[in-house]
Design an enzyme around this catalytic site. Sequence first.
Site, PDB file in Angstrom:
ATOM      1  N   LEU A  53      -8.466  -8.410  27.282  1.00  0.00           N
ATOM      2  CA  LEU A  53      -7.791  -7.504  26.352  1.00  0.00           C
ATOM      3  C   LEU A  53      -8.750  -6.506  25.718  1.00  0.00           C
ATOM      4  O   LEU A  53      -8.309  -5.561  25.054  1.00  0.00           O
ATOM      5  CB  LEU A  53      -7.106  -8.308  25.237  1.00  0.00           C
ATOM      6  CG  LEU A  53      -6.292  -9.543  25.666  1.00  0.00           C
ATOM      7  CD1 LEU A  53      -5.716 -10.229  24.444  1.00  0.00           C
ATOM      8  CD2 LEU A  53      -5.188  -9.159  26.636  1.00  0.00           C
ATOM      9  N   TYR A 103      -9.948   9.014  27.949  1.00  0.00           N
ATOM     10  CA  TYR A 103      -9.404   7.662  27.765  1.00  0.00           C
ATOM     11  C   TYR A 103      -8.657   7.215  29.018  1.00  0.00           C
ATOM     12  O   TYR A 103      -8.867   6.105  29.526  1.00  0.00           O
ATOM     13  CB  TYR A 103      -8.472   7.639  26.551  1.00  0.00           C
ATOM     14  CG  TYR A 103      -7.804   6.301  26.323  1.00  0.00           C
ATOM     15  CD1 TYR A 103      -8.550   5.174  26.006  1.00  0.00           C
ATOM     16  CD2 TYR A 103      -6.411   6.162  26.425  1.00  0.00           C
ATOM     17  CE1 TYR A 103      -7.936   3.934  25.796  1.00  0.00           C
ATOM     18  CE2 TYR A 103      -5.795   4.943  26.221  1.00  0.00           C
ATOM     19  CZ  TYR A 103      -6.561   3.835  25.909  1.00  0.00           C
ATOM     20  OH  TYR A 103      -5.957   2.618  25.712  1.00  0.00           O
ATOM     21  N   LYS A 107      -9.544   4.005  31.588  1.00  0.00           N
ATOM     22  CA  LYS A 107      -8.626   2.887  31.817  1.00  0.00           C
ATOM     23  C   LYS A 107      -8.320   2.755  33.307  1.00  0.00           C
ATOM     24  O   LYS A 107      -8.242   1.646  33.838  1.00  0.00           O
ATOM     25  CB  LYS A 107      -7.335   3.080  31.023  1.00  0.00           C
ATOM     26  CG  LYS A 107      -7.501   3.089  29.519  1.00  0.00           C
ATOM     27  CD  LYS A 107      -8.140   1.822  28.990  1.00  0.00           C
ATOM     28  CE  LYS A 107      -7.202   0.650  28.936  1.00  0.00           C
ATOM     29  NZ  LYS A 107      -7.807  -0.530  28.266  1.00  0.00           N
ATOM     30  N   ASN A 132       2.886   2.192  23.714  1.00  0.00           N
ATOM     31  CA  ASN A 132       2.486   1.993  22.320  1.00  0.00           C
ATOM     32  C   ASN A 132       3.006   0.635  21.850  1.00  0.00           C
ATOM     33  O   ASN A 132       4.168   0.289  22.084  1.00  0.00           O
ATOM     34  CB  ASN A 132       3.074   3.100  21.440  1.00  0.00           C
ATOM     35  CG  ASN A 132       2.593   4.469  21.856  1.00  0.00           C
ATOM     36  OD1 ASN A 132       1.517   4.903  21.483  1.00  0.00           O
ATOM     37  ND2 ASN A 132       3.399   5.157  22.666  1.00  0.00           N
ATOM     38  N   PRO A 281      27.785 -23.026 -19.706  1.00  0.00           N
ATOM     39  CA  PRO A 281      28.745 -24.123 -19.856  1.00  0.00           C
ATOM     40  C   PRO A 281      29.992 -23.698 -20.619  1.00  0.00           C
ATOM     41  O   PRO A 281      29.919 -23.013 -21.646  1.00  0.00           O
ATOM     42  CB  PRO A 281      27.951 -25.180 -20.626  1.00  0.00           C
ATOM     43  CG  PRO A 281      26.521 -24.932 -20.236  1.00  0.00           C
ATOM     44  CD  PRO A 281      26.424 -23.432 -20.111  1.00  0.00           C
ATOM     45  N   GLY A 282      31.158 -24.096 -20.097  1.00  0.00           N
ATOM     46  CA  GLY A 282      32.432 -23.797 -20.738  1.00  0.00           C
ATOM     47  C   GLY A 282      32.987 -22.422 -20.441  1.00  0.00           C
ATOM     48  O   GLY A 282      34.123 -22.106 -20.835  1.00  0.00           O
TER      49      GLY A 282
END
Length: 369
Positions: A53, A103, A107, A132, A281-282
């Site tokens: 990689l 580049y 490659k 990408n 409550p209530g």
Amino acid sequence: MKVLVTGAKGFVGKNLTTQLRSNGCHEIYEYDLDTEKSLLDEYTKDSEFVFHLAGVNRPENESGFMEGNYGFTAELIDAMKKNCNKSPILMTSSIQADHDNPYGRSKRAGEDLIFEYGREIGAGVYCYRLPNLFGKWSKPYYNSVVATFCHNISRDIEITVNDPDKFLPLCYIDDVVEEFLKALAGDPSVSGKFCFVPVEYSIKLSDLAYLIKSFRKSRYDLRLPDMKDDLTRKLYSTYLSYIPKEDLAYDLLMHKDDRGSFTEFIKMQDGSQVSVNIAKPGITKGNHWHMSKNEKFLVVNGKGMIRSRDLNTGEVAEFKVSGERLEIVDIPPGWTHSITNVGSVDMVTIIWVNETYDPNRPDTFFMEV
């Protein structure tokens, strides 16, 4: 299996090695720029699979492309030959390899070298020309425009879209890793002499920027993106990984009074929403009905009594609910309903409704059960 990973500290390398460990691959030889050079020879003696990689895409000068992408590939192959190691090699290249630029040429030279090695030695070679990539742990201003957009937008930093109509081919890092694990098992996706990641997307840069901006906005309007769309779901996961840790929590607007509170939590793309209702409550809340809206009540703390009455037949239904036994109660349209806290602590109810509240069309009418 003993696995060698070059570029182990890079974007793809970190995701791959993490997954390998999670899958129980206990012997991973990690090689990167700061690794002692002699270890390459050591690792290639008994590695049973190589993930190559390592590469360079932003060198200090133009010659760095060939040195990093072709030169190191040559070093790796020489080490494999020296140790008579014929284990398979998976190499990551780029769709830029078809381009006549420094580049791309570097490659392509690396590809040619690895294919020649495979033919000469008889080793399995899997070469992936990747588009990408995006996902967690990608570096902004380095690996991808997605990383840069997510980093900046999550910090309210301005972004620049130079070519808004340009379509960007994308692969998600988890899909890449999944494909690499298939290759490790001897089942790569192949087209011609190259391998490929089967799941790929394409999006205009302007749409990408708009979508990621909407992720940030969702903290304020509570509208989650459309998770049915694969790319949107994966981009949203990626975006969250770029939020600074101190900003991971955010406040909701609580509508409080002496009875308790009501807070909207999430609004879905399908028009539904989820809210949190707290009653002291209530206290009784509700005593209203809807023409079209329907709801689901789930008490997660405290004790309550849900009562509803069908306006058509007069039939009454009563349900004792408690956070100790989670139970959903459906509220159909045309039924007036209420919920009373019959316990001694605050009652917390999660409410799902099929329509986001619209103040211009509230569809809520007062009527006691």
